[in-house]
Design a protein around this motif. Structure first.
Motif, PDB file in Angstrom:
ATOM      1  N   GLY A 132       0.790  -1.228   0.000  1.00 29.97           N
ATOM      2  CA  GLY A 132       0.000   0.000   0.000  1.00 29.97           C
ATOM      3  C   GLY A 132       0.818   1.273   0.000  1.00 29.97           C
ATOM      4  O   GLY A 132       0.338   2.321   0.445  1.00 29.97           O
ATOM      5  N   ASN A 133       2.030   1.225  -0.532  1.00 27.02           N
ATOM      6  CA  ASN A 133       2.892   2.415  -0.470  1.00 27.02           C
ATOM      7  C   ASN A 133       2.391   3.560  -1.339  1.00 27.02           C
ATOM      8  O   ASN A 133       2.552   4.729  -0.983  1.00 27.02           O
ATOM      9  CB  ASN A 133       4.324   2.048  -0.858  1.00 27.02           C
ATOM     10  CG  ASN A 133       4.996   1.171   0.175  1.00 27.02           C
ATOM     11  OD1 ASN A 133       4.610   1.181   1.341  1.00 27.02           O
ATOM     12  ND2 ASN A 133       5.985   0.401  -0.231  1.00 27.02           N
ATOM     13  N   ALA A 134       1.790   3.256  -2.466  1.00 27.76           N
ATOM     14  CA  ALA A 134       1.247   4.333  -3.308  1.00 27.76           C
ATOM     15  C   ALA A 134       0.101   5.042  -2.596  1.00 27.76           C
ATOM     16  O   ALA A 134      -0.048   6.261  -2.680  1.00 27.76           O
ATOM     17  CB  ALA A 134       0.785   3.779  -4.655  1.00 27.76           C
ATOM     18  N   SER A 135      -0.703   4.274  -1.867  1.00 31.52           N
ATOM     19  CA  SER A 135      -1.793   4.876  -1.090  1.00 31.52           C
ATOM     20  C   SER A 135      -1.224   5.796  -0.013  1.00 31.52           C
ATOM     21  O   SER A 135      -1.736   6.895   0.220  1.00 31.52           O
ATOM     22  CB  SER A 135      -2.643   3.773  -0.449  1.00 31.52           C
ATOM     23  OG  SER A 135      -3.114   2.846  -1.417  1.00 31.52           O
ATOM     24  N   THR A 136      -0.148   5.354   0.632  1.00 32.31           N
ATOM     25  CA  THR A 136       0.501   6.183   1.650  1.00 32.31           C
ATOM     26  C   THR A 136       1.043   7.465   1.034  1.00 32.31           C
ATOM     27  O   THR A 136       0.870   8.558   1.586  1.00 32.31           O
ATOM     28  CB  THR A 136       1.648   5.405   2.318  1.00 32.31           C
ATOM     29  OG1 THR A 136       1.122   4.235   2.951  1.00 32.31           O
ATOM     30  CG2 THR A 136       2.356   6.261   3.354  1.00 32.31           C
ATOM     31  N   GLY A 137       1.710   7.345  -0.108  1.00 26.58           N
ATOM     32  CA  GLY A 137       2.314   8.501  -0.754  1.00 26.58           C
ATOM     33  C   GLY A 137       1.304   9.536  -1.198  1.00 26.58           C
ATOM     34  O   GLY A 137       1.634  10.719  -1.323  1.00 26.58           O
ATOM     35  N   LEU A 138       0.061   9.102  -1.426  1.00 29.56           N
ATOM     36  CA  LEU A 138      -1.001  10.033  -1.827  1.00 29.56           C
ATOM     37  C   LEU A 138      -1.895  10.406  -0.653  1.00 29.56           C
ATOM     38  O   LEU A 138      -2.906  11.086  -0.836  1.00 29.56           O
ATOM     39  CB  LEU A 138      -1.838   9.415  -2.955  1.00 29.56           C
ATOM     40  CG  LEU A 138      -1.101   9.229  -4.291  1.00 29.56           C
ATOM     41  CD1 LEU A 138      -1.960   8.427  -5.259  1.00 29.56           C
ATOM     42  CD2 LEU A 138      -0.699  10.564  -4.896  1.00 29.56           C
ATOM     43  N   ASN A 139      -1.534   9.925   0.541  1.00 24.55           N
ATOM     44  CA  ASN A 139      -2.275  10.239   1.769  1.00 24.55           C
ATOM     45  C   ASN A 139      -3.725   9.767   1.682  1.00 24.55           C
ATOM     46  O   ASN A 139      -4.656  10.447   2.131  1.00 24.55           O
ATOM     47  CB  ASN A 139      -2.233  11.741   2.062  1.00 24.55           C
ATOM     48  CG  ASN A 139      -2.566  12.042   3.521  1.00 24.55           C
ATOM     49  OD1 ASN A 139      -2.332  11.220   4.398  1.00 24.55           O
ATOM     50  ND2 ASN A 139      -3.120  13.223   3.774  1.00 24.55           N
ATOM     51  N   VAL A 140      -3.914   8.577   1.100  1.00 28.35           N
ATOM     52  CA  VAL A 140      -5.240   7.986   0.975  1.00 28.35           C
ATOM     53  C   VAL A 140      -5.382   6.888   2.029  1.00 28.35           C
ATOM     54  O   VAL A 140      -4.516   6.018   2.128  1.00 28.35           O
ATOM     55  CB  VAL A 140      -5.436   7.390  -0.438  1.00 28.35           C
ATOM     56  CG1 VAL A 140      -6.721   6.585  -0.515  1.00 28.35           C
ATOM     57  CG2 VAL A 140      -5.453   8.511  -1.478  1.00 28.35           C
ATOM     58  N   PRO A 141      -6.435   6.903   2.838  1.00 28.62           N
ATOM     59  CA  PRO A 141      -6.604   5.870   3.866  1.00 28.62           C
ATOM     60  C   PRO A 141      -6.615   4.469   3.267  1.00 28.62           C
ATOM     61  O   PRO A 141      -7.292   4.219   2.259  1.00 28.62           O
ATOM     62  CB  PRO A 141      -7.973   6.211   4.482  1.00 28.62           C
ATOM     63  CG  PRO A 141      -8.172   7.662   4.192  1.00 28.62           C
ATOM     64  CD  PRO A 141      -7.513   7.911   2.875  1.00 28.62           C
ATOM     65  N   HIS A 142      -5.867   3.574   3.875  1.00 29.31           N
ATOM     66  CA  HIS A 142      -5.848   2.193   3.381  1.00 29.31           C
ATOM     67  C   HIS A 142      -5.669   1.199   4.521  1.00 29.31           C
ATOM     68  O   HIS A 142      -5.021   0.160   4.365  1.00 29.31           O
ATOM     69  CB  HIS A 142      -4.735   2.019   2.324  1.00 29.31           C
ATOM     70  CG  HIS A 142      -3.355   2.308   2.811  1.00 29.31           C
ATOM     71  ND1 HIS A 142      -2.447   1.310   3.106  1.00 29.31           N
ATOM     72  CD2 HIS A 142      -2.707   3.478   3.045  1.00 29.31           C
ATOM     73  CE1 HIS A 142      -1.310   1.858   3.508  1.00 29.31           C
ATOM     74  NE2 HIS A 142      -1.446   3.178   3.475  1.00 29.31           N
ATOM     75  N   HIS A 143      -6.262   1.529   5.668  1.00 25.33           N
ATOM     76  CA  HIS A 143      -6.217   0.601   6.788  1.00 25.33           C
ATOM     77  C   HIS A 143      -7.263  -0.501   6.586  1.00 25.33           C
ATOM     78  O   HIS A 143      -8.135  -0.414   5.697  1.00 25.33           O
ATOM     79  CB  HIS A 143      -6.470   1.348   8.100  1.00 25.33           C
ATOM     80  CG  HIS A 143      -7.713   2.188   8.088  1.00 25.33           C
ATOM     81  ND1 HIS A 143      -8.978   1.666   8.277  1.00 25.33           N
ATOM     82  CD2 HIS A 143      -7.882   3.523   7.879  1.00 25.33           C
ATOM     83  CE1 HIS A 143      -9.876   2.628   8.194  1.00 25.33           C
ATOM     84  NE2 HIS A 143      -9.247   3.769   7.956  1.00 25.33           N
ATOM     85  N   THR A 144      -7.191  -1.523   7.400  1.00 23.25           N
ATOM     86  CA  THR A 144      -8.117  -2.641   7.300  1.00 23.25           C
ATOM     87  C   THR A 144      -9.556  -2.146   7.432  1.00 23.25           C
ATOM     88  O   THR A 144      -9.883  -1.349   8.311  1.00 23.25           O
ATOM     89  CB  THR A 144      -7.834  -3.666   8.410  1.00 23.25           C
ATOM     90  OG1 THR A 144      -6.489  -4.124   8.280  1.00 23.25           O
ATOM     91  CG2 THR A 144      -8.783  -4.851   8.308  1.00 23.25           C
ATOM     92  N   GLY A 145     -10.410  -2.617   6.535  1.00 24.33           N
ATOM     93  CA  GLY A 145     -11.810  -2.198   6.533  1.00 24.33           C
ATOM     94  C   GLY A 145     -12.139  -1.168   5.483  1.00 24.33           C
ATOM     95  O   GLY A 145     -13.312  -0.976   5.154  1.00 24.33           O
TER      96      GLY A 145
END
Length: 352
Positions: A132-145
């Protein structure tokens, strides 16, 4: 870590502060430099009429909102407005792939997407890496659920239900990846049409994008095969180091197999040299080898080793907004411009 700190935050004193000499622009002696967002402007400061990058230490009270950062990034990277990134006639779906880890796939995906979006293109990033590094880099939530690309691949959830808008950049969306995606390789084995699940999800999206970037995991499994089947073009980041070309033949062979059996429209359209260290002869040697082998597919823009590129994800930003005056940002800006211009000169042959 959040990129916006309340304006009343201040450096944390370790010992009583001593007045800094007038000629020194850094924090007072005896204090700990606070996080980037409260100690420095994301763009540096204007001294006279000259722009000073964050690579030159400066002080400012607080950060502007992310939308302001994006606007300032455009002003700094393209102050005259003369540089345009033309929109392609059809959607360009680009798979960013290399089974070797640590070559800059995610960094390249995020920064090219932001650069194109800041200059008028509608861009979707599909994070296909379980980390999920691309999600992190774009500051998009990607936690479980959080609804993610796993739901699209396994449960056929429509892509528009999981795509999230990227804060501060109106033309950019991201389909995040959560840890659930780690099990998708095994679960896809028994799914009908397992190689084309992502392709069908993208084709069914009701809106129009100019670019779709698919960030692949560092492997050649079913997730990467899904990306190759969905894409028209493959962008391969190649690190300017000794082992860069090892394993590249296997990737090319897999691309050829996918083109032969699953996606005849697929082609390696773009090679991007990353982590270039101008101080070494090795970097020059690798660059020459890659250009001799791939010819015009290699972008003229080369991405240097740059600490700002590495720092940006920890603030949930691309380097384009984190420090648009840095060498990393200007290099990715040049690469994005080159990709956009190539897309107009050689339009893709399949509808997006």
């Amino acid at each position: 870590m959040e990129a916006v700190i309340p304006p009343d935050s201040a450096p944390i004193p370790v010992v009583p502060q001593q007045p800094a000499p007038a000629a020194v622009s850094g924090p007072p002696v005896g204090t700990i430099d606070t996080p980037r967002s409260s100690a420095r402007s994301p763009y540096g400061e204007a001294v006279g009429d000259a722009y000073v990058s964050r690579e030159t230490p400066t002080l400012e009270e607080d950060d502007p909102p992310l939308a302001m950062e994006a606007m300032r990034a455009v002003q700094i990277l393209n102050p005259s407005g003369e540089v345009t990134m033309p929109r392609p006639e059809r959607t360009r779906i680009m798979c960013v792939a290399n089974q070797k880890g640590g070559v800059g796939k995610t960094t390249t995906t995020v920064n090219l997407a932001v650069a194109l979006a800041l200059h008028g293109n509608r861009v979707l990033v599909v994070d296909l890496d379980p980390q999920g590094n691309a999600s992190t880099g774009l500051n998009v939530p990607h936690h479980t659920g959080v609804p993610d690309v796993y739901d699209c691949l396994i449960d056929s959830v429509p892509l528009e239900e999981v795509a999230q808008g990227v804060e501060g950049i109106p033309n950019l969306w991201c389909v995040p990846a959560t840890i659930d995606l780690a099990g998708a390789e095994i679960e896809l084995v028994s799914v009908v049409a397992r190689e084309s699940r992502l392709s069908r999800a993208i084709a069914a999206y009701p809106g129009h994008f100019d670019y779709v970037f698919i960030d692949c995991p560092p492997s050649l499994g079913l997730l990467t095969v899904n990306a190759l089947v969905a894409a028209q073009e493959v962008l391969i980041p190649i690190q300017c180091e000794y082992y860069a070309l090892e394993g590249l033949n296997q990737l090319i062979n897999n691309i050829n197999l996918v083109r032969k059996h699953l996606n005849p429209m697929l082609e390696v359209s773009t090679i991007l040299l990353t982590m270039y260290d101008r101080r070494t002869r090795l970097a020059d040697a690798v660059e020459q080898d890659v250009r001799n082998h791939f010819g015009d597919k290699v972008l003229q823009a080369v991405i240097p080793r740059n600490v700002r590129v590495s720092e940006a994800p920890s603030y949930g930003q691309s380097v384009m907004t984190y420090d648009p005056g840095s060498r990393g940002a200007t290099s990715y800006f040049a690469a994005a411009q080159e990709i956009a211009e190539r897309g107009v000169k050689e339009p893709v042959s399949r509808n997006g």
